[in-house]
Each structure stands twice: as C-alpha cells, then as structure tokens.
Design an enzyme around this catalytic site. Structure first.
Site, PDB file in Angstrom:
ATOM      1  N   GLN A   1       0.909  -1.388  -0.122  1.00 60.66           N
ATOM      2  CA  GLN A   1      -0.103  -0.051   0.029  1.00 60.66           C
ATOM      3  C   GLN A   1       0.897   1.175   0.088  1.00 60.66           C
ATOM      4  O   GLN A   1       0.390   2.249  -0.365  1.00 60.66           O
ATOM      5  CB  GLN A   1      -0.917  -0.079   1.163  1.00 60.66           C
TER       6      GLN A   1
ATOM      7  N   GLU B   1      -4.751 -10.462   8.984  1.00 61.63           N
ATOM      8  CA  GLU B   1      -6.086 -10.694   8.706  1.00 61.63           C
ATOM      9  C   GLU B   1      -6.445 -11.873   7.761  1.00 61.63           C
ATOM     10  O   GLU B   1      -6.609 -11.581   6.440  1.00 61.63           O
ATOM     11  CB  GLU B   1      -6.757  -9.569   8.296  1.00 61.63           C
TER      12      GLU B   1
ATOM     13  N   GLU C   1      -5.029  -2.575  14.439  1.00 59.37           N
ATOM     14  CA  GLU C   1      -5.492  -1.585  13.242  1.00 59.37           C
ATOM     15  C   GLU C   1      -6.945  -1.108  13.772  1.00 59.37           C
ATOM     16  O   GLU C   1      -7.645  -1.995  14.183  1.00 59.37           O
ATOM     17  CB  GLU C   1      -5.653  -2.354  11.818  1.00 59.37           C
TER      18      GLU C   1
ATOM     19  N   TRP D   1      -4.721   3.029  12.108  1.00 60.03           N
ATOM     20  CA  TRP D   1      -4.590   2.909  10.456  1.00 60.03           C
ATOM     21  C   TRP D   1      -5.083   4.218   9.932  1.00 60.03           C
ATOM     22  O   TRP D   1      -6.116   4.376  10.255  1.00 60.03           O
ATOM     23  CB  TRP D   1      -5.521   1.486   9.999  1.00 60.03           C
TER      24      TRP D   1
ATOM     25  N   TRP E   1      -6.277  -0.815  -1.916  1.00 64.36           N
ATOM     26  CA  TRP E   1      -6.578  -2.270  -2.321  1.00 64.36           C
ATOM     27  C   TRP E   1      -7.557  -1.953  -3.485  1.00 64.36           C
ATOM     28  O   TRP E   1      -7.265  -0.997  -4.403  1.00 64.36           O
ATOM     29  CB  TRP E   1      -7.384  -3.117  -1.582  1.00 64.36           C
TER      30      TRP E   1
END
Ligand code: BGC
Length: 444
Positions: A20, A166, A355, A401, A409
C-alpha cells in the site's frame, strides 16, 4: 481522555503495509506480487489503479518514519514485501530488497521507534499464485522459507513479529469473492486457502520462536460484532454463521480448539468431501499476543441465495446509521463488545489493537485538511477501548490505521484513511487535523 490514562507501558503505534505504501513495485529486482498482476489484469480496481506509485515509501521512508516520530507514536508497524526479498517466492534472494528493510529498521531504531514487522500483508509473489497461491499446499513450504529468511536476516534487530495480517480478509476477498487479488472465486478455493493460511500462521510463529531470541510474536485478526437484523430465527442463524466466519474461523484452531462450526453442514461436508483439512496437528501455536483489527460491526439477515453463510449484510446507510466513506458503520460500543468476545477465550495471553481507523472524503483547502469526523471517530473508539481496559481486559497497545493516505486495495487511491494527506501527484505529505489531534493526545 489522554494517552496517559491507558497506563505508562501502553504501546501507541501506527501501521502501514508494503503493497500500500512502498510503490517501486518493479524496481531494484522486486518480483511481481498478486496485487501487481491483479492491477494489470482484473479491471477491478477503481480507476485502474495499482500499487504504483503508492506513497513512494521505498524512497521516502526516512521522511515518513520521521513523521511517525513527529506525531508522537512510539511504535511503527510495517510489513515486508515477500516478492521484494524473494522475487520468485522461493529460491533466489534479492539483496537490494534485503538491504531496503535493513535501512527501514535502522531508521526506526535511530528515531527511537519500536518496529513491529508484519510478515504477510497480502502481497503474495505472483510466481506462487501461478501454482495455486494460498489454495495450494505448496504455499506453506514457500512461506516457511520466507519467514526463516526474515528471522535470520533481521532477528537481531527486530523482536516484535506479526505473522499474518487478517487471514480472513485475504482468503475471503481474494479466494472466495474475487474482489481482491488474486481474484479467485468459490467455496473450494476459499476453504483450502483458509486452511493453508491457518497452518502458515502457526508455522510462522514456530519458526520465529526457534530463530529469534526474545521474540514477541503475534498475528492479527479482523473482527466485527455481528447482529441479526430482526429477531426471526433465520436472521439469528445467519448471524451465528457469519460470526463463525468473521470471528472464530482462525482464532479457535490456533488456540487448539479446532475449526468452529462443525455442526454447520457446509463446514462438515467440505472437510469430509474434499479431505482438505489435513495436517490439523499444525494449527495450534502459543502466541505471545493476538492483534485485533476492527473497523465496523455487521448486521445481517437470512438470504437463501448466498452460498455458504446464507447471510446478507444490511448496510449501515439503509439503517440510517452513521458510517464512514467506506459505508462502514461507526459504532464504538461494538468495538468494546468484540474486544470482550476475544478476551473471553482462556487461551489468549494479551491483546493489541493492531489496526483501527476510518476513511472520510478529505478535502484539501488552503493547504490544510480539517478532518473533524476522523477525530470524532478516534475519540469514540479510544473511549470504548479505555472502558475495556479499565474493566481489566489485558490490552497492551493500540495501532492506528494509517500513517498516510495510501493504495487502498480495490478502492485504489480514492479512499483516504491517513492521519497525513498524500498528494499522489507530487508525493507531498500534509498533516491533517487528526494528525495534530494525535500529537496532542500522545503528549505525555
Ligand atoms: C487492512 C488494511 C486496509 C484497511 C482498510 C484492513 O483490513 O489490513 O490493509 O487498508 O483494512 O480497508
């Protein structure tokens, strides 16, 4: 409320991820990841975006790490790009990639920041996807090689390790729904990917434990409190199944409890007819901490046409609930409730929030971004966290976050989560009001 209310040794961090933030997706010997390939081929990322340019963290890491320090955080969570170290997934090592993370880690240490390194934040080498990716058992051997390499290379300097980011996120979005890379769909690829990710998570923990002295090892889970839309039995059933998938599917095997929901026909049928769930003896591992990542609760109603869960989300907007630019419900009570749900497992030693944050339609005006809604979000969520902590739940830290707007994404660059505004054309960074709010909050 001040940071000091959480206690002197509470960890305050901020998180980013390689795919990212780094950009430089095909520079200095890095191999393609599934996100680079997905961006080229799928047409499913908004405005045809991809991991390039990201935030050019690859070249601007020193400036960005200095920003983490300026904002007052003591911990920096970032991930290592597997295809930057091993362009083919296994085999040949890319020295330029190895050196890059040495520089990043050294820079954290020079700034007095504690690095928390995530080993897998969704950027699988494309070479491994060509063999089936997470849906093929061969991924496990390759992952273990990658983890060993990281442990041996950086283990003297890095003590805090997070194995997976995750696993439910990347298996469901990438291997069932096909809306994230690699874009696989279907129940079979989903459940096999789940199982391989669950093994990788525990294997990764074992490898770090064996290779790194005094390691502090965790892994992260997305989680969401699940509500039935009405009191009808069917809606309760839908919520029960959704809770299994969203919250229980990865943590329970890790704790030695096996997969949840074997009373649920689809799970049982899958396990037997595909005889996929081999090596179940590898699923458990004694982690030092579990990282929870929470953004929203979910309200669901029964829908027979939805495969597997037969549950359908009833969106926050249609229920007239406050929500972020992602459409995610803002509900701090549900944050408190889901922390309690996880803390109730006897096998969990301690929790971090690894997060939490929110996207809003930030506007740059006169060189400033006044994101009052994001400030309000953090006030509410930190208030809920403090309540849980004061009730005695073992919560050791919180990581927001995210540092700066980055490649979100499938949303591309349209959705902004940062405390710092990124101008993607010039790569200029502008601290938002929420960044200054954090600076003030963290001032001891
Ligand atoms: C992921 C992040 C992502 C964030 C917001 C989390 O699920 O770990 O990479 O940017 O959610 O969507």
């Amino acid at each position: 409320m001040k940071a000091a209310d959480f206690g002197d040794d509470f960890v305050w961090g901020i998180a980013i991820a390689a795919a990212q933030n780094e950009g430089a997706a095909d520079l200095d010997g890095k191999g393609p990841s599934i996100w680079d390939a997905f961006a080229r081929r799928s047409g499913k990322i908004k405005r045809g975006a991809g991991p390039n340019p990201g935030c050019d963290f690859y070249h601007r890491y020193a400036e960005d790490i200095a920003l983490v320090k300026t904002l007052g955080f003591d911990t920096f969570r970032f991930s290592i790009s597997w295809p930057r170290l091993l362009p083919e997934g296994t085999g040949k090592i890319n020295e330029a990639g190895i050196n890059f993370y040495h520089r990043v880690i050294d820079c954290c240490l020079e700034n007095g920041l504690v690095p928390y390194v995530t080993l897998y934040h969704w950027d699988l080498p494309e070479a491994l996807e060509n063999e089936g990716g997470w849906a093929a058992y061969s991924v496990n051997g390759a992952f273990n090689t990658f983890v060993s390499l990281c442990a041996q290379t950086y283990g003297d300097k890095v003590k805090n390790w997070i194995i997976l980011n995750e696993p439910f996120g990347f298996t469901s979005l990438g291997y069932m729904l096909g809306i994230h890379a690699p874009g696989q769909t279907g129940v079979t690829s989903f459940f096999t990917a789940v199982h391989h990710a669950a093994i990788a998570q525990a294997d990764g923990g074992r490898i770090i434990r064996a290779e790194v002295q005094n390691a502090h090892i965790g892994t992260t889970f997305s989680c969401s409190q699940v509500f039935p839309h009405t009191d009808a039995d069917n809606d309760h059933l839908a919520a029960y199944r959704m809770d299994i998938l969203l919250n229980r599917m990865f943590v329970e095997p890790l704790l030695g409890m096996g997969y949840p929901g074997m009373d649920w026909e689809v799970m049982e049928k899958f396990a037997i007819s595909h005889s996929t769930w081999r090596h179940t003896e590898k699923l458990a591992f004694d982690f030092d901490f579990i990282g929870l990542q929470n953004y929203f609760p979910l309200t669901v109603k029964y829908n027979a046409f939805v495969p597997v869960v037969q549950a359908w989300e009833v969106k926050a907007k249609s229920r007239l609930k406050p929500h972020t630019a992602m459409g995610w419900e803002v509900n701090p009570d549900s944050f408190y409730a889901i922390i309690k749900q996880f803390a109730a497992y006897p096998g969990i030693p301690k929790l971090y929030i690894t997060e939490n944050g929110a996207a809003y339609a930030d506007k740059l005006k006169d060189g400033k971004v006044d994101d009052q809604e994001r400030i309000r979000y953090f006030e509410l969520y930190l208030g809920a966290l403090l309540k849980a902590k004061q009730e005695g739940l073992n919560i050791a830290g919180y990581m927001a976050w995210t540092l700066m707007d980055n490649f979100e994404w499938a949303e591309g660059y349209q959705t902004r989560f940062g405390l710092v505004y990124t101008d993607f054309k010039t790569q200029q960074r502008i601290i938002k009001s929420s960044g200054y709010w954090w600076q003030d909050f963290l001032r001891k």
